[in-house]
Write a protein that holds these residues in place. Structure first.
Motif, PDB file in Angstrom:
ATOM      1  N   ALA B  85       0.840  -1.205   0.000  1.00 19.66           N
ATOM      2  CA  ALA B  85       0.000   0.000   0.000  1.00 19.66           C
ATOM      3  C   ALA B  85       0.874   1.254   0.000  1.00 19.66           C
ATOM      4  O   ALA B  85       0.585   2.223  -0.707  1.00 19.66           O
ATOM      5  CB  ALA B  85      -0.929  -0.007   1.210  1.00 19.66           C
ATOM      6  N   GLU B  86       1.943   1.211   0.773  1.00 21.21           N
ATOM      7  CA  GLU B  86       2.861   2.360   0.814  1.00 21.21           C
ATOM      8  C   GLU B  86       3.548   2.545  -0.531  1.00 21.21           C
ATOM      9  O   GLU B  86       3.653   3.665  -1.045  1.00 21.21           O
ATOM     10  CB  GLU B  86       3.894   2.153   1.933  1.00 21.21           C
ATOM     11  N   LYS B  87       3.998   1.435  -1.124  1.00 21.28           N
ATOM     12  CA  LYS B  87       4.656   1.483  -2.433  1.00 21.28           C
ATOM     13  C   LYS B  87       3.689   2.045  -3.476  1.00 21.28           C
ATOM     14  O   LYS B  87       4.066   2.821  -4.358  1.00 21.28           O
ATOM     15  CB  LYS B  87       5.073   0.055  -2.817  1.00 21.28           C
ATOM     16  N   PHE B  88       2.433   1.640  -3.353  1.00 21.48           N
ATOM     17  CA  PHE B  88       1.397   2.097  -4.280  1.00 21.48           C
ATOM     18  C   PHE B  88       1.204   3.614  -4.185  1.00 21.48           C
ATOM     19  O   PHE B  88       1.188   4.317  -5.194  1.00 21.48           O
ATOM     20  CB  PHE B  88       0.083   1.367  -3.987  1.00 21.48           C
ATOM     21  N   LEU B  89       1.096   4.108  -2.944  1.00 22.71           N
ATOM     22  CA  LEU B  89       0.899   5.555  -2.759  1.00 22.71           C
ATOM     23  C   LEU B  89       2.103   6.330  -3.296  1.00 22.71           C
ATOM     24  O   LEU B  89       1.940   7.371  -3.951  1.00 22.71           O
ATOM     25  CB  LEU B  89       0.670   5.879  -1.277  1.00 22.71           C
ATOM     26  N   THR B  90       3.291   5.821  -3.041  1.00 16.36           N
ATOM     27  CA  THR B  90       4.509   6.466  -3.533  1.00 16.36           C
ATOM     28  C   THR B  90       4.495   6.520  -5.071  1.00 16.36           C
ATOM     29  O   THR B  90       4.862   7.533  -5.672  1.00 16.36           O
ATOM     30  CB  THR B  90       5.747   5.687  -3.049  1.00 16.36           C
ATOM     31  N   PHE B  91       4.028   5.441  -5.667  1.00 17.58           N
ATOM     32  CA  PHE B  91       3.922   5.350  -7.126  1.00 17.58           C
ATOM     33  C   PHE B  91       2.956   6.410  -7.669  1.00 17.58           C
ATOM     34  O   PHE B  91       3.243   7.095  -8.654  1.00 17.58           O
ATOM     35  CB  PHE B  91       3.438   3.933  -7.482  1.00 17.58           C
ATOM     36  N   ILE B  92       1.825   6.562  -6.993  1.00 14.84           N
ATOM     37  CA  ILE B  92       0.813   7.538  -7.415  1.00 14.84           C
ATOM     38  C   ILE B  92       1.331   8.970  -7.225  1.00 14.84           C
ATOM     39  O   ILE B  92       1.171   9.827  -8.102  1.00 14.84           O
ATOM     40  CB  ILE B  92      -0.496   7.350  -6.601  1.00 14.84           C
ATOM     41  N   ILE B  93       1.965   9.209  -6.089  1.00 17.49           N
ATOM     42  CA  ILE B  93       2.458  10.556  -5.803  1.00 17.49           C
ATOM     43  C   ILE B  93       3.548  10.959  -6.813  1.00 17.49           C
ATOM     44  O   ILE B  93       3.618  12.121  -7.228  1.00 17.49           O
ATOM     45  CB  ILE B  93       2.952  10.666  -4.338  1.00 17.49           C
ATOM     46  N   ALA B  94       4.352   9.991  -7.236  1.00 16.62           N
ATOM     47  CA  ALA B  94       5.369  10.278  -8.257  1.00 16.62           C
ATOM     48  C   ALA B  94       4.694  10.791  -9.529  1.00 16.62           C
ATOM     49  O   ALA B  94       5.199  11.702 -10.191  1.00 16.62           O
ATOM     50  CB  ALA B  94       6.197   9.026  -8.542  1.00 16.62           C
TER      51      ALA B  94
END
Lengths: 116, 116
Positions: B85-94
């Motif tokens: 979930a954290e990796k996903f959010l980081t991906f979206i924020i990028a």
């Protein structure tokens, strides 16, 4: 209504309110997406086990290509960058593969990647 | 019901049916997620413009840290890997940052990253 700055938070209250409203909406969307992804991974786990049980090839490049084409078209309709939609699906599929590798490592049904 | 293999597609029809059912479900979820992401990016674009217009700092590390903590907790409840979930959010924020850089490049309101 006063707009006088208070300490470090020198933001017009109306602007702060609008920002909070947008962020609340973003948080709601994120919660929905997290729950949908949990549901998605539950389905791909089922696919992984089904394929392992019936000795079907774990990877299916034709299925994956169809998924990418479909998501790109959906993204275009939704005014989302199709390149991003493709990147997103690739990101998710990488996680699916990681899951299936873990199934394989921990014994399970002895399967490997995919389940797309 | 016969299970005789036909050419390259030597799969038990019941298994094929179950696989198709799961894949249909995965495709439905993907369509929902793509539409939610389109909605999410529309909101972050609004945040970006709002911040630029009112000269608010584009990045907000405290907000981002809260988002990560919240998503990790939601993921845990939904039995989704919190690290994912954290990796996903980081991906979206990028991607959000990429959007805002584009706004900046094309003139727009002259802002830079974030809007998280």
């Amino acid at each position: 209504m006063t707009t006088s700055p208070t300490g470090a938070d020198a933001v017009d209250p109306a602007v702060r309110e609008e920002l909070d409203r947008l962020r609340k909406s973003i948080d709601n969307i994120d919660a929905a997406v997290v729950h949908l992804l949990a549901e998605r991974f539950s389905r791909t786990q089922q696919v992984g086990h089904l394929k392992a049980r019936h000795r079907l090839p774990p990877a299916d490049p034709a299925r994956e290509a169809r998924q990418i084409e479909r998501l790109r078209a959906l993204a275009e309709d939704a005014e989302l960058d199709p390149a991003f939609a493709e990147k997103f699906l690739t990101f998710i599929i990488a996680e699916v593969i990681r899951h299936h590798e873990r199934i394989a490592e921990t014994g399970g049904t002895g399967t490997t990647p995919s389940g797309t």
